[in-house]
Design an enzyme around this catalytic site. Structure first.
Site, short mmCIF file in Angstrom:
data_model
loop_
_atom_site.label_atom_id
_atom_site.label_comp_id
_atom_site.label_asym_id
_atom_site.label_seq_id
_atom_site.Cartn_x
_atom_site.Cartn_y
_atom_site.Cartn_z
N ASP A 258 122.35 64.90 59.43
CA ASP A 258 122.08 66.19 58.79
C ASP A 258 123.02 67.26 59.29
O ASP A 258 123.26 68.25 58.62
CB ASP A 258 120.62 66.60 59.05
CG ASP A 258 119.68 65.67 58.30
OD1 ASP A 258 119.43 64.56 58.79
OD2 ASP A 258 119.24 66.05 57.19
C1 LIG Z 1 122.14 60.98 53.70
S1 LIG Z 1 120.63 61.80 54.01
C2 LIG Z 1 120.87 62.50 55.56
C3 LIG Z 1 119.59 62.66 56.35
O1 LIG Z 1 118.55 63.42 55.66
C4 LIG Z 1 117.27 62.85 55.98
O2 LIG Z 1 116.33 63.81 56.37
P1 LIG Z 1 115.16 64.28 55.32
O3 LIG Z 1 114.60 63.04 54.71
O4 LIG Z 1 114.16 65.02 56.20
O5 LIG Z 1 115.88 65.18 54.36
C5 LIG Z 1 117.57 61.94 57.14
O6 LIG Z 1 117.70 62.68 58.35
C6 LIG Z 1 118.90 61.38 56.70
O7 LIG Z 1 119.54 60.64 57.66
#
Ligand SMILES: CSC[C@H]1O[C@H](OP(=O)(O)O)[C@H](O)[C@@H]1O
Length: 386
Positions: A258
């Site tokens: 992220d």
């Molecule tokens: C390619 S997605 C990157 C990242 O986003 C996800 O978090 P969330 O589901 O809370 O938006 C997860 O950390 C992924 O690795």
């Protein structure tokens, strides 16, 4: 069979699949305002750093497309400056939806830069709006090709590492955390894209993935994607990563991100740090796979990454009932939502991300290539891959 999709557009209409209901219900929701996009991102109807960036960019483009077709034209199209003020307000607002994923900010900054350049070029409001519409669509459209590039870079690098160890003929067992596939991007995925590329080229033995509680990105979304793609896969609870490494030959851990800082510290779904510590103990390569837009060169190290804490209630529901049960359980639902007091924590600790130090990361992969640390270094120089 093609992968799943997080966002679909047709004749100017934007729809997202409501990921809170997957996999048992596939329900598409139309997003036609900035406020609806903000809510969808904040409530995690759509999630995944690249996917939320694409939705924000597409929503701005759609908003301006409708404005150009409106009769009479809206007041904000009166002049370049009224348009700039209007769009900057929307960009600032959508950027508040979730704090950790830097891709959202990168997309809004990219649109802001186009806006500034077009105003300085002396274009009229309608021409500036058209520039922004093109850029907003480009941010979404370029994602799939970028994901395939980084997936290939990462897979080829990993195979080279194992070939150097005399395992050139072996297929690989790769574990991942959370969901980083088509449901987290505009298509193909990042870390899950690397796994998909290995599968497509006949070099994957099996994919392993953690449930990634409390949202269950793994057991609800990654499971759905891998089964849809007919990729052999095994799910494990978040607490079972150490046991898996003790009992099975895992060749790599591949995760998304992220936010990646200048030195390579990486914020990703909570539980990633645990997996990195265990991978280091078991000498398993730990790979971060993410687009360049995830790298935040303005932040030196992980201590400055804002970590989102989600509502306590999201961590308190198990099989439809609320936990942790308190003896004074009167109105527990209300208590569950107030367990995190403004001053700090009371009863539920629910960070959505954690930070893996660069020293625990073997390689960082973007669409521009693979970076590894120099011998004896505990941090990365990411210059070659940003
Ligand atoms: C390619 S997605 C990157 C990242 O986003 C996800 O978090 P969330 O589901 O809370 O938006 C997860 O950390 C992924 O690795």
């Amino acid at each position: 069979m093609p992968g799943l999709t997080s966002i679909r557009t047709s004749e100017g209409k934007i729809e997202i699949v409501n990921q809170l209901l997957l996999p048992h219900t596939t329900e598409f929701i139309e997003i036609s305002t900035i406020e609806q996009a903000h809510d969808a991102i904040k409530s995690m109807k759509i999630r995944g750093a690249p996917a939320i960036a694409s939705l924000a960019a597409l929503t701005i483009a759609s908003h301006l497309s409708r404005a150009l077709q409106a009769d009479p034209s809206p007041d904000f199209l009166t002049s370049p400056l009224t348009l700039q003020e209007h769009v900057e307000g929307h960009l600032s607002y959508i950027n508040t939806a979730r704090p950790t994923a830097v891709n959202l900010g990168a997309a809004t900054r990219r649109l802001s830069n186009i806006l500034e350049q077009s105003v300085r070029a002396g274009k009229d409001a309608r021409a500036i709006a058209e520039d922004l519409i093109r850029e907003g669509k480009e941010i979404d459209e370029e994602d799939v090709g970028r994901n395939k590039q980084m997936s290939r870079h990462g897979a080829e690098w990993l195979l080279e590492q194992w070939a150097a160890k005399g395992l050139s003929g072996s297929n690989l067992n790769v574990m991942t955390v959370c969901n980083t596939g088509s449901l987290a991007t505009s298509g193909y995925g990042t870390a899950l894209g690397l796994i998909t590329h290995l599968h497509e080229t006949g070099r994957l033995q099996r994919a392993f993935y953690t449930q990634s509680t409390p949202y269950h990105q793994g057991s609800r979304l990654t499971a759905f994607e891998l089964q849809t793609l007919n990729i052999p896969s095994t799910m494990l609870c978040d607490s079972m990563v150490g046991s898996l490494f003790q009992s099975h030959g895992i060749h790599a851990v591949a995760v998304g991100a992220d936010r990646i800082t200048r030195d390579g510290d990486t914020a990703n779904k909570v539980g990633t740090y645990n997996a990195a510590v265990l991978a280091a103990r078991h000498k398993i390569p730990f790979i971060v796979v993410a687009p360049v837009s995830t790298v935040d060169l303005d932040i030196a190290d992980g201590s400055s990454i804002p970590i989102e804490h989600r509502p306590a209630l999201e961590a308190c529901v198990v099989r439809g009932a609320l936990y942790p049960v308190r003896t004074d359980a009167e109105g527990l639902k209300e208590q569950a939502t107030v367990m995190i007091t403004p001053e700090g924590l009371d009863g539920v600790y629910n960070p959505s991300f954690d930070v893996t130090p660069a020293e625990l990361i073997t390689a960082i992969v973007t669409e521009k290539g693979v970076a590894v640390k120099r011998d004896g270094e505990s941090t990365f120089d990411l210059t070659s891959i940003v």
